[in-house]
Motif scaffolding. Structure first.
Motif, PDB file in Angstrom:
ATOM      1  N   TYR A 233       0.831  -1.206   0.000  1.00 28.04           N
ATOM      2  CA  TYR A 233       0.000   0.000   0.000  1.00 28.04           C
ATOM      3  C   TYR A 233       0.866   1.256   0.000  1.00 28.04           C
ATOM      4  O   TYR A 233       1.985   1.269   0.513  1.00 28.04           O
ATOM      5  CB  TYR A 233      -0.925   0.002   1.226  1.00 28.04           C
ATOM      6  CG  TYR A 233      -1.709  -1.281   1.355  1.00 28.04           C
ATOM      7  CD1 TYR A 233      -2.909  -1.470   0.681  1.00 28.04           C
ATOM      8  CD2 TYR A 233      -1.211  -2.333   2.121  1.00 28.04           C
ATOM      9  CE1 TYR A 233      -3.604  -2.672   0.772  1.00 28.04           C
ATOM     10  CE2 TYR A 233      -1.894  -3.543   2.218  1.00 28.04           C
ATOM     11  CZ  TYR A 233      -3.088  -3.702   1.537  1.00 28.04           C
ATOM     12  OH  TYR A 233      -3.760  -4.892   1.624  1.00 28.04           O
ATOM     13  N   THR A 234       0.298   2.318  -0.555  1.00 30.95           N
ATOM     14  CA  THR A 234       0.972   3.608  -0.536  1.00 30.95           C
ATOM     15  C   THR A 234      -0.055   4.693  -0.241  1.00 30.95           C
ATOM     16  O   THR A 234      -1.264   4.503  -0.463  1.00 30.95           O
ATOM     17  CB  THR A 234       1.708   3.875  -1.866  1.00 30.95           C
ATOM     18  OG1 THR A 234       2.533   5.029  -1.727  1.00 30.95           O
ATOM     19  CG2 THR A 234       0.732   4.100  -3.014  1.00 30.95           C
ATOM     20  N   ILE A 235       0.417   5.810   0.261  1.00 33.97           N
ATOM     21  CA  ILE A 235      -0.477   6.924   0.585  1.00 33.97           C
ATOM     22  C   ILE A 235      -1.262   7.340  -0.662  1.00 33.97           C
ATOM     23  O   ILE A 235      -0.690   7.511  -1.739  1.00 33.97           O
ATOM     24  CB  ILE A 235       0.326   8.138   1.116  1.00 33.97           C
ATOM     25  CG1 ILE A 235       1.201   7.747   2.309  1.00 33.97           C
ATOM     26  CG2 ILE A 235      -0.613   9.280   1.488  1.00 33.97           C
ATOM     27  CD1 ILE A 235       0.454   7.278   3.521  1.00 33.97           C
ATOM     28  N   GLY A 236      -2.582   7.481  -0.507  1.00 38.46           N
ATOM     29  CA  GLY A 236      -3.423   7.886  -1.630  1.00 38.46           C
ATOM     30  C   GLY A 236      -4.083   6.736  -2.363  1.00 38.46           C
ATOM     31  O   GLY A 236      -4.896   6.957  -3.268  1.00 38.46           O
ATOM     32  N   GLN A 237      -3.753   5.493  -1.990  1.00 34.35           N
ATOM     33  CA  GLN A 237      -4.284   4.327  -2.694  1.00 34.35           C
ATOM     34  C   GLN A 237      -5.759   4.097  -2.376  1.00 34.35           C
ATOM     35  O   GLN A 237      -6.178   4.142  -1.217  1.00 34.35           O
ATOM     36  CB  GLN A 237      -3.459   3.097  -2.311  1.00 34.35           C
ATOM     37  CG  GLN A 237      -3.867   1.812  -3.026  1.00 34.35           C
ATOM     38  CD  GLN A 237      -2.911   0.676  -2.712  1.00 34.35           C
ATOM     39  OE1 GLN A 237      -1.723   0.893  -2.467  1.00 34.35           O
ATOM     40  NE2 GLN A 237      -3.412  -0.551  -2.713  1.00 34.35           N
ATOM     41  N   LYS A 238      -6.536   3.808  -3.436  1.00 33.39           N
ATOM     42  CA  LYS A 238      -7.964   3.508  -3.273  1.00 33.39           C
ATOM     43  C   LYS A 238      -8.297   2.076  -3.679  1.00 33.39           C
ATOM     44  O   LYS A 238      -9.263   1.507  -3.204  1.00 33.39           O
ATOM     45  CB  LYS A 238      -8.809   4.442  -4.158  1.00 33.39           C
ATOM     46  CG  LYS A 238      -8.760   5.904  -3.804  1.00 33.39           C
ATOM     47  CD  LYS A 238      -9.639   6.670  -4.785  1.00 33.39           C
ATOM     48  CE  LYS A 238      -9.623   8.159  -4.489  1.00 33.39           C
ATOM     49  NZ  LYS A 238     -10.473   8.898  -5.457  1.00 33.39           N
ATOM     50  N   ARG A 239      -7.491   1.538  -4.578  1.00 32.74           N
ATOM     51  CA  ARG A 239      -7.746   0.213  -5.129  1.00 32.74           C
ATOM     52  C   ARG A 239      -7.167  -0.887  -4.223  1.00 32.74           C
ATOM     53  O   ARG A 239      -6.281  -0.643  -3.430  1.00 32.74           O
ATOM     54  CB  ARG A 239      -7.113   0.066  -6.516  1.00 32.74           C
ATOM     55  CG  ARG A 239      -7.644   1.031  -7.555  1.00 32.74           C
ATOM     56  CD  ARG A 239      -6.815   0.935  -8.830  1.00 32.74           C
ATOM     57  NE  ARG A 239      -7.297   1.854  -9.848  1.00 32.74           N
ATOM     58  CZ  ARG A 239      -8.219   1.582 -10.742  1.00 32.74           C
ATOM     59  NH1 ARG A 239      -8.798   0.373 -10.736  1.00 32.74           N
ATOM     60  NH2 ARG A 239      -8.604   2.471 -11.638  1.00 32.74           N
TER      61      ARG A 239
END
Length: 346
Positions: A233-239
């Motif tokens: 995961y990374t900051i800003g991830q929605k998927r």
């Protein structure tokens, strides 16, 4: 330039570095090829680099940095994910290896210059007696972001022939004249030292704690679900957050101590200020504060902001809100086409 000067070219086995060597040879330089061995599964690339050198009739050196690369880049890569941040191994490699140990090797064999296939440009400003790093002519291929850690001493020694081309297609066309063997090679993608290109699988193979399951939580600490591991995961991830979470939430923070991914809404991602570490200014004449165009990742959009010093830190204050800058990535400053410098996002 003195046409009898000796230039070492970093040969990767690809079209950009091969064309770089060919151009400099055509300009009358004595060209030497140098290739780094950084990990075990490089035989094809090294053979391709050797074939380029043989085709051009130039000397070729392979320099083995595998142990150092493991200690510096791979260790940093693993540890950065374990800290809940997003690593950029290319930036680490450029500083310590391509424009560090490899460049030192080139000097040790008597090279007057070192050239790479990076899409960037440099010029010498007689008025200020300084070198300037500029974006490539091709905005689509520009790699100047990755070179923000260079110094004046580095730039004095460097040549970037490919930065003058309008497109990759133009480079391939140039290569066809002598280097048909690499002219159609596709660009390398993914993380070079991961042979199978699967991040999660690789981190499991090296026993990284960043692929250990944990909880998705909201800002109040309420458990929303289970995550696969911080590295996914990374900051800003929605998927790929899981059923009922994807697109209803976005990753706003990664807490490595608790092994938790904090989910929230878009408004939680917006910032107007960043604090940097390990900041480098290529242009030694720049005076703080200054207004700048700023990129917060290699392919981010360009933001406007002020770069200043506050409480001993270099800080960016943006004029418009910025979405989801990721700790561990670099923020790089531009004035026009010139790269002024940059630093890593705290």
């Amino acid at each position: 330039m003195n046409k009898k000067k000796k230039v070492a070219v970093g040969l990767s086995g690809g079209v950009d570095s091969g064309t770089t060597a060919m151009i400099l040879q055509e300009k009358g330089f004595t060209v030497v090829g140098v290739t780094m061995r950084l990990f075990d599964h490089q035989d094809k690339e090294i053979e391709s680099a050797r074939l380029v050198a043989d085709t051009l009739g130039i000397e070729h050196h392979v320099v083995d940095f595998r142990d150092e690369f493991e200690d510096v880049v791979i260790k940093y890569f693993k540890e950065t994910y374990e800290k809940g941040k997003t690593p950029n191994p290319c930036l680490k490699c450029n500083k310590f290896f391509k424009y560090g140990k490899l460049m030192d090797f080139c000097k040790s064999i008597g090279s007057d210059f070192f050239a790479t296939g990076h899409y960037a440009r440099k010029i010498y400003d007689e008025k200020t007696d300084t070198y300037k790093l500029l974006k490539a002519i091709s905005s689509r291929k520009d790699q100047s972001y990755n070179l923000f850690q260079l110094s004046q001493e580095d730039l004095k020694y460097l040549i970037f022939p490919i930065g003058e081309f309008n497109s990759k297609e133009e480079v391939r066309k140039k290569a066809l004249t002598k280097l048909n063997i690499v002219s159609k090679k596709s660009d390398s993608t993914g993380i070079c030292f991961i042979e199978h290109k699967k991040l999660g699988r690789y981190l499991k193979e090296v026993n990284s704690s960043s692929v250990k399951e944990g909880n998705f939580v909201d800002k109040e600490g309420n458990i929303l679900g289970t995550h696969k591991g911080l590295a996914y995961y990374t900051i800003g991830q929605k998927r790929k957050l899981g059923e009922n979470l994807s697109f209803n939430y976005v990753v706003t923070k990664i807490d490595s101590e608790k092994n938790e991914i904090i989910l929230g809404s878009e408004k939680d991602l917006i910032t107007t200020k960043l604090v940097l570490k390990d900041t480098n200014f290529i242009n030694p004449n720049i005076v703080l504060p200054f207004d700048s165009d700023i990129k917060v990742s290699q392919w981010s959009e360009v933001y406007r902001g002020k770069v200043l010093e506050k409480d001993g830190d270099i800080v960016i204050e943006f004029y418009d809100p910025v979405r989801a800058p990721a700790p561990g990535q670099a923020a790089v400053f531009y004035i026009g086409d010139e790269v002024i410098g940059g630093g890593f996002i705290k």
